[in-house]
Design a protein around this motif. Structure first.
Motif, PDB file in Angstrom:
ATOM      1  N   VAL A   4      -7.025  12.277  18.039  1.00 43.93           N
ATOM      2  CA  VAL A   4      -7.449  11.990  16.665  1.00 43.93           C
ATOM      3  C   VAL A   4      -8.811  12.619  16.385  1.00 43.93           C
ATOM      4  CG1 VAL A   4      -8.129  10.113  15.111  1.00 43.93           C
ATOM      5  CG2 VAL A   4      -6.045   9.923  16.448  1.00 43.93           C
ATOM      6  N   ASP A   5      -9.717  12.566  17.352  1.00 43.41           N
ATOM      7  CA  ASP A   5     -11.042  13.162  17.169  1.00 43.41           C
ATOM      8  C   ASP A   5     -10.940  14.666  16.939  1.00 43.41           C
ATOM      9  OD1 ASP A   5     -14.014  13.268  17.343  1.00 43.41           O
ATOM     10  OD2 ASP A   5     -13.536  14.455  19.133  1.00 43.41           O
ATOM     11  N   ALA A   6     -10.116  15.349  17.706  1.00 39.47           N
ATOM     12  CA  ALA A   6      -9.956  16.791  17.526  1.00 39.47           C
ATOM     13  C   ALA A   6      -9.361  17.104  16.157  1.00 39.47           C
ATOM     14  CB  ALA A   6      -9.071  17.363  18.633  1.00 39.47           C
ATOM     15  N   ASN A   7      -8.395  16.318  15.714  1.00 36.66           N
ATOM     16  CA  ASN A   7      -7.767  16.534  14.411  1.00 36.66           C
ATOM     17  C   ASN A   7      -8.758  16.303  13.275  1.00 36.66           C
ATOM     18  OD1 ASN A   7      -6.019  16.825  12.307  1.00 36.66           O
ATOM     19  ND2 ASN A   7      -4.654  15.186  12.902  1.00 36.66           N
ATOM     20  N   VAL A   8      -9.475  15.195  13.319  1.00 35.53           N
ATOM     21  CA  VAL A   8     -10.421  14.872  12.242  1.00 35.53           C
ATOM     22  C   VAL A   8     -11.568  15.866  12.218  1.00 35.53           C
ATOM     23  CG1 VAL A   8     -12.089  13.136  11.489  1.00 35.53           C
ATOM     24  CG2 VAL A   8      -9.798  12.445  12.138  1.00 35.53           C
ATOM     25  N   ASP A   9     -12.043  16.261  13.379  1.00 36.60           N
ATOM     26  CA  ASP A   9     -13.145  17.210  13.436  1.00 36.60           C
ATOM     27  C   ASP A   9     -12.732  18.571  12.863  1.00 36.60           C
ATOM     28  OD1 ASP A   9     -15.787  17.815  14.026  1.00 36.60           O
ATOM     29  OD2 ASP A   9     -15.241  18.718  15.952  1.00 36.60           O
ATOM     30  N   ALA A  10     -11.498  18.990  13.127  1.00 39.57           N
ATOM     31  CA  ALA A  10     -11.008  20.245  12.550  1.00 39.57           C
ATOM     32  C   ALA A  10     -10.860  20.134  11.035  1.00 39.57           C
ATOM     33  CB  ALA A  10      -9.681  20.633  13.185  1.00 39.57           C
ATOM     34  N   HIS A  11     -10.463  18.962  10.535  1.00 38.33           N
ATOM     35  CA  HIS A  11     -10.399  18.755   9.087  1.00 38.33           C
ATOM     36  C   HIS A  11     -11.788  18.828   8.471  1.00 38.33           C
ATOM     37  CE1 HIS A  11      -6.373  17.879   7.693  1.00 38.33           C
ATOM     38  NE2 HIS A  11      -6.131  17.153   8.784  1.00 38.33           N
ATOM     39  N   LEU A  12     -12.759  18.187   9.100  1.00 34.74           N
ATOM     40  CA  LEU A  12     -14.103  18.138   8.528  1.00 34.74           C
ATOM     41  C   LEU A  12     -14.823  19.479   8.591  1.00 34.74           C
ATOM     42  CD1 LEU A  12     -15.345  14.653   9.768  1.00 34.74           C
ATOM     43  CD2 LEU A  12     -14.546  15.295   7.497  1.00 34.74           C
TER      44      LEU A  12
END
Length: 188
Positions: free
Chosen positions: A146-154
């Protein structure tokens, strides 16, 4: 006749204004616009990489400082799982031996101090801790994805000085106390 003349005059007036407005076209173009190409598949790619190998999604997002945190959290929870599983199996085996009557717990330096009820309670205690360690390991693994996904979105959002949210501390002129506030600044 006068009413018809006013209708024709009004029609010509309306027609001339709309045709006049359609002749002149003005296109406004900002000179300071920066074009950034956004990859819409980057978040799913980062999540996929983190699912394959924990920490790889953080490396894909170029957040290298998060990789030791991911591996530290996973290694602590996996170590705790292995340790609790070993203790659980030891107490379980001792309890089975005591039920069978093959246990030599009088001569054992570790299990000799435990009663049958204490061995059973210790077995359940270590089993519960082992299961909780497995749950924490799973949660850390999911949090990594989830951290990798959210960080890529941000990473796709434009964050610059035109939009800022800063804490602000100012001195009160009347009683020299510090006033704390938040400043929301948005420039067009």
């Amino acid at each position: 006749m006068k009413g018809q003349f006013l209708k024709v005059l009004l029609f010509i007036f309306v027609l001339s204004n709309t045709t006049f407005a359609q002749e002149e076209t003005t296109v406004l173009k900002a000179n300071d616009t920066i074009s950034v190409e956004i990859n819409p598949l980057a978040p799913s790619k980062a999540a996929f990489f983190s699912a394959i190998l924990p920490g790889l999604g953080q490396a894909y997002n170029k957040k290298y400082w998060k990789i030791p945190i991911v591996y530290g959290a996973l290694s602590i929870s996996v170590y705790n799982y292995v340790d609790q599983n070993k203790k659980y199996n030891g107490f379980r085996d001792e309890y089975k031996k005591r039920i069978d009557g093959t246990s030599l717990y009088e001569n054992d330096s570790f299990y000799g101090d435990f009663s049958d009820d204490s061995v059973l309670r210790a077995q359940r205690f270590h089993q519960r801790n082992r299961d909780m360690s497995l749950l924490f390991t799973s949660l850390i693994y999911i949090l990594n994805i989830v951290d990798a996904n959210v960080d890529a979105h941000l990473m796709q959002f434009n964050v610059n000085d035109n939009l800022s949210f800063k804490p602000d501390v100012r001195m009160n002129e009347f009683n020299t106390n510090a006033n704390v506030g938040l400043l929301l600044k948005y420039n067009f």
